[in-house]
Design an enzyme around this catalytic site. Structure first.
Site, mmCIF file in Angstrom:
data_model
loop_
_atom_site.group_PDB
_atom_site.id
_atom_site.type_symbol
_atom_site.label_atom_id
_atom_site.label_comp_id
_atom_site.label_asym_id
_atom_site.label_seq_id
_atom_site.Cartn_x
_atom_site.Cartn_y
_atom_site.Cartn_z
ATOM 1 N N MET A 16 -18.237 -25.248 -6.178
ATOM 2 C CA MET A 16 -19.176 -24.721 -5.184
ATOM 3 C C MET A 16 -20.103 -23.695 -5.847
ATOM 4 S SD MET A 16 -17.259 -24.732 -1.567
ATOM 5 C CE MET A 16 -16.365 -23.200 -1.749
ATOM 6 N N HIS A 23 -14.023 -21.761 -13.846
ATOM 7 C CA HIS A 23 -14.736 -23.046 -13.781
ATOM 8 C C HIS A 23 -15.027 -23.575 -15.194
ATOM 9 C CE1 HIS A 23 -16.283 -21.235 -9.827
ATOM 10 N NE2 HIS A 23 -15.725 -22.355 -9.425
ATOM 11 N N GLY A 133 -8.428 -26.932 -10.512
ATOM 12 C CA GLY A 133 -7.628 -25.774 -10.878
ATOM 13 C C GLY A 133 -6.465 -25.573 -9.920
ATOM 14 N N MET A 170 -9.469 -15.336 -11.104
ATOM 15 C CA MET A 170 -10.935 -15.443 -11.043
ATOM 16 C C MET A 170 -11.334 -16.241 -9.818
ATOM 17 S SD MET A 170 -12.135 -15.945 -14.908
ATOM 18 C CE MET A 170 -11.666 -14.727 -16.130
HETATM 19 P P1 AMP Z 1 -14.677 -23.670 -6.223
HETATM 20 O O1 AMP Z 1 -16.015 -23.535 -6.867
HETATM 21 O O2 AMP Z 1 -14.078 -22.373 -5.798
HETATM 22 O O3 AMP Z 1 -14.661 -24.723 -5.158
HETATM 23 O O4 AMP Z 1 -13.700 -24.203 -7.355
HETATM 24 C C1 AMP Z 1 -13.968 -25.358 -8.100
HETATM 25 C C2 AMP Z 1 -12.777 -25.678 -8.953
HETATM 26 O O5 AMP Z 1 -12.504 -24.591 -9.826
HETATM 27 C C3 AMP Z 1 -11.486 -25.908 -8.135
HETATM 28 O O6 AMP Z 1 -10.750 -26.977 -8.735
HETATM 29 C C4 AMP Z 1 -10.771 -24.593 -8.304
HETATM 30 O O7 AMP Z 1 -9.366 -24.686 -8.162
HETATM 31 C C5 AMP Z 1 -11.147 -24.226 -9.716
HETATM 32 N N1 AMP Z 1 -10.981 -22.791 -9.951
HETATM 33 C C6 AMP Z 1 -11.574 -21.774 -9.279
HETATM 34 N N2 AMP Z 1 -11.132 -20.595 -9.749
HETATM 35 C C7 AMP Z 1 -10.241 -20.866 -10.727
HETATM 36 C C8 AMP Z 1 -9.415 -20.064 -11.591
HETATM 37 N N3 AMP Z 1 -9.423 -18.744 -11.540
HETATM 38 N N4 AMP Z 1 -8.602 -20.713 -12.464
HETATM 39 C C9 AMP Z 1 -8.567 -22.064 -12.505
HETATM 40 N N5 AMP Z 1 -9.310 -22.859 -11.734
HETATM 41 C C10 AMP Z 1 -10.133 -22.285 -10.851
#
Ligand code: AMP
Length: 272
Positions: A16, A23, A133, A170
């Site tokens: 997102m 990321h 993640g 994070m």
């Molecule tokens: P988001 O942009 O928050 O929808 O996250 C996109 C992807 O990044 C998802 O698979 C999340 O689980 C992963 N993600 C976000 N933050 C972290 C983190 N601190 N460690 C590992 N993966 C992450």
């Protein structure tokens, strides 16, 4: 996509945006495994149960482009909402039992919206694998279930939670914490560690581990816990007595910011 007709392996990281090192870690993992790396940035309105949360979600497309370039992303896909959900859009993906508890119980419709957009993105990008993640642990399990149930020809690769030096997981949402909230946000990881320490000392009762975690959250007045649960990692069903498959998951609010974190109850046994 013409690339799909070549022997090239396509790797995919859906996000997102407001990208951070967590990321980028997923993208580096994907980069290592594929020929063509596709990243999507889409703040999916369908998965926000709170319109204010959607409005306030951080956005930084220029910075995100540079971050993607720095890890060798081949294709950055930034669809707009009208293209993703044209008039008449009428389909929802619902993964049932896995979405009943935890974040699913507090964010009505969130996982339906998430699963629907992930399936649509999979169909548009047609990757061989996608990297997720463990930060969003319930999301990861919902996506894995959907892929199995619908026989999607996509491998789901998972990576552990990446943390700041002080342990805070994070998250794009961390940008919205003020300095005081940011200082107290480490309560979430402190809570996980307190539960893990109690388990390490031989405590087997979930409610005792949850109490140890809750005490850490209560020590920080700006932190309002939403849930603390110990569940089986695969089914996400709450466990009374923990074992090697147990995972502890936490959600809490600091002001208007909602944070989540999770970890295995026995970190080494679970391979984290
Ligand atoms: P988001 O942009 O928050 O929808 O996250 C996109 C992807 O990044 C998802 O698979 C999340 O689980 C992963 N993600 C976000 N933050 C972290 C983190 N601190 N460690 C590992 N993966 C992450």
């Amino acid at each position: 996509m013409a690339i799909r007709r070549t022997p090239a392996t396509i790797g995919f990281v859906p996000t997102m945006g407001a990208l951070h090192d967590g990321h980028l870690m997923l993208m580096r993992e994907a980069r290592r495994r594929c020929d063509v790396l596709v990243v999507s940035i889409f703040v999916n309105p369908l998965q926000f149960n709170d319109p204010g949360d959607l409005r306030r979600y951080p956005r930084d497309l220029d910075g995100d482009r540079l971050r993607c370039e720095s890890v060798g992303v081949d294709l950055l896909f930034v669809p707009d909402s009208d293209r993703m959900y044209p008039d008449g859009f009428d389909t929802t993906i619902h993964v049932d039992r896995l979405t009943r508890g935890l974040c699913g119980a507090h964010r009505t419709g969130h996982f339906d919206g998430m699963a629907t957009v992930v399936l649509k993105l999979f169909n548009l990008v047609r990757p061989h694998f996608a990297v997720f993640g463990e930060k969003d642990f319930q999301q990861l399990q919902v996506v894995r279930r959907m892929v199995r149930d619908l026989a999607l020809p996509i491998e789901i690769v998972r990576r552990p939670v990446l943390r700041e030096v002080d342990g805070l997981a994070m998250s794009s949402r961390n940008r919205r914490l003020d300095p005081e909230q940011r200082a107290q946000a480490t309560a979430l990881v402190a809570a996980l560690e307190a539960a893990q320490a109690a388990a390490g000392r031989g405590e087997r009762l979930s409610k005792k581990l949850i109490a140890a975690a809750r005490a850490e959250l209560s020590a920080r007045p700006l932190v309002r816990p939403e849930y603390i649960e110990v569940v089986d990692s695969e089914s996400l069903v709450p466990m009374t007595v923990v074992d090697d498959s147990s995972r502890i998951l936490i959600a809490a609010h600091l002001g208007e910011v909602r944070l989540i974190d999770n970890g295995p109850v026995y970190p080494r046994a679970a391979g984290d």
